[in-house]
Design a protein around this motif. Structure first.
Motif, mmCIF file in Angstrom:
data_model
loop_
_atom_site.group_PDB
_atom_site.id
_atom_site.type_symbol
_atom_site.label_atom_id
_atom_site.label_comp_id
_atom_site.label_asym_id
_atom_site.label_seq_id
_atom_site.Cartn_x
_atom_site.Cartn_y
_atom_site.Cartn_z
ATOM 1 N N TYR A 1 9.167 21.903 -29.470
ATOM 2 C CA TYR A 1 8.864 20.945 -28.417
ATOM 3 C C TYR A 1 9.338 21.466 -27.064
ATOM 4 C CZ TYR A 1 8.228 17.580 -32.220
ATOM 5 O OH TYR A 1 7.808 16.920 -33.359
ATOM 6 N N CYS A 2 8.504 21.273 -26.080
ATOM 7 C CA CYS A 2 8.861 21.585 -24.703
ATOM 8 C C CYS A 2 9.504 20.347 -24.060
ATOM 9 C CB CYS A 2 7.598 21.961 -23.947
ATOM 10 S SG CYS A 2 7.813 22.301 -22.197
ATOM 11 N N ASN A 3 10.479 20.591 -23.222
ATOM 12 C CA ASN A 3 11.196 19.504 -22.545
ATOM 13 C C ASN A 3 11.417 19.883 -21.089
ATOM 14 O OD1 ASN A 3 14.501 18.594 -22.075
ATOM 15 N ND2 ASN A 3 12.978 17.029 -22.452
ATOM 16 N N ALA A 4 11.283 18.916 -20.185
ATOM 17 C CA ALA A 4 11.490 19.219 -18.767
ATOM 18 C C ALA A 4 12.022 18.001 -18.026
ATOM 19 C CB ALA A 4 10.186 19.681 -18.127
ATOM 20 N N ALA A 5 12.821 18.263 -17.015
ATOM 21 C CA ALA A 5 13.321 17.223 -16.124
ATOM 22 C C ALA A 5 12.542 17.337 -14.816
ATOM 23 C CB ALA A 5 14.809 17.392 -15.875
ATOM 24 N N VAL A 6 11.758 16.298 -14.518
ATOM 25 C CA VAL A 6 10.807 16.364 -13.412
ATOM 26 C C VAL A 6 11.071 15.258 -12.396
ATOM 27 C CG1 VAL A 6 8.371 16.277 -12.773
ATOM 28 C CG2 VAL A 6 9.050 17.316 -14.945
ATOM 29 N N LYS A 7 11.085 15.648 -11.129
ATOM 30 C CA LYS A 7 11.167 14.687 -10.034
ATOM 31 C C LYS A 7 9.751 14.500 -9.504
ATOM 32 C CE LYS A 7 13.819 13.897 -5.790
ATOM 33 N NZ LYS A 7 14.758 14.506 -4.814
ATOM 34 N N PRO A 8 9.194 13.302 -9.622
ATOM 35 C CA PRO A 8 7.776 13.138 -9.306
ATOM 36 C C PRO A 8 7.436 13.084 -7.820
ATOM 37 C CG PRO A 8 8.707 11.080 -10.070
ATOM 38 C CD PRO A 8 9.775 12.114 -10.240
ATOM 39 N N SER A 9 8.391 12.738 -6.967
ATOM 40 C CA SER A 9 8.079 12.679 -5.541
ATOM 41 C C SER A 9 9.328 12.956 -4.719
ATOM 42 C CB SER A 9 7.506 11.305 -5.160
ATOM 43 O OG SER A 9 8.460 10.300 -5.376
ATOM 44 N N PHE A 10 9.145 13.188 -3.440
ATOM 45 C CA PHE A 10 10.259 13.544 -2.557
ATOM 46 C C PHE A 10 11.318 12.453 -2.524
ATOM 47 C CE2 PHE A 10 12.493 15.433 0.861
ATOM 48 C CZ PHE A 10 12.852 14.413 1.729
ATOM 49 N N ASN A 11 10.874 11.209 -2.540
ATOM 50 C CA ASN A 11 11.832 10.116 -2.405
ATOM 51 C C ASN A 11 12.255 9.527 -3.745
ATOM 52 O OD1 ASN A 11 9.420 8.983 -3.023
ATOM 53 N ND2 ASN A 11 9.362 7.541 -1.307
#
Length: 122
Positions: free
Chosen positions: A94-104
């Protein structure tokens, strides 16, 4: 929404090699860590390798010297090159990632791919 799509799994003989890929897409402003976990039948999911945005890498002891993780920040893709595979490496990866979807955005969301089967057998 963020999607993680893995590819590259399959059947390989003991001693062989495979390369897994995981591409992130959707609402992505930045990605902190990207990594790989695996789950064998009847066992808990375990960390295989993780790489941060600063390229700090951690490997499970069981794969050190055999697996190599890397990432392409332009393509939002993480790779896992696996060599000297043995039957104990058989699992769903499984791939896993921590993602911030937008600047704010205040936090990084934790996302998972659907998994790709790796089977090591003669």
């Amino acid at each position: 929404q963020v999607q993680l799509v893995e590819s590259g799994g399959g059947l390989v003989q003991p001693g062989g090699s495979l390369r897994l890929s995981c591409a992130a897409s959707g609402r992505i402003f930045s990605i902190n860590y990207m990594g790989w976990y695996r789950q064998a039948p009847g066992k808990e999911r375990e960390l295989v390798a993780v790489i941060t945005s600063g390229s700090r890498i951690t490997y499970a002891d069981s794969v050190k010297g055999r697996f190599t993780i890397s990432r392409d920040n332009v393509k939002n893709t993480v790779y896992l090159h696996m060599s000297s595979l043995n039957p104990e490496d058989t699992a769903v990866y499984y791939c896993n990632a921590a993602v911030k979807p937008s600047f704010n955005s205040d936090v990084y969301g934790d996302y998972w791919g659907q998994g790709t089967q790796v089977t090591v057998s003669s």
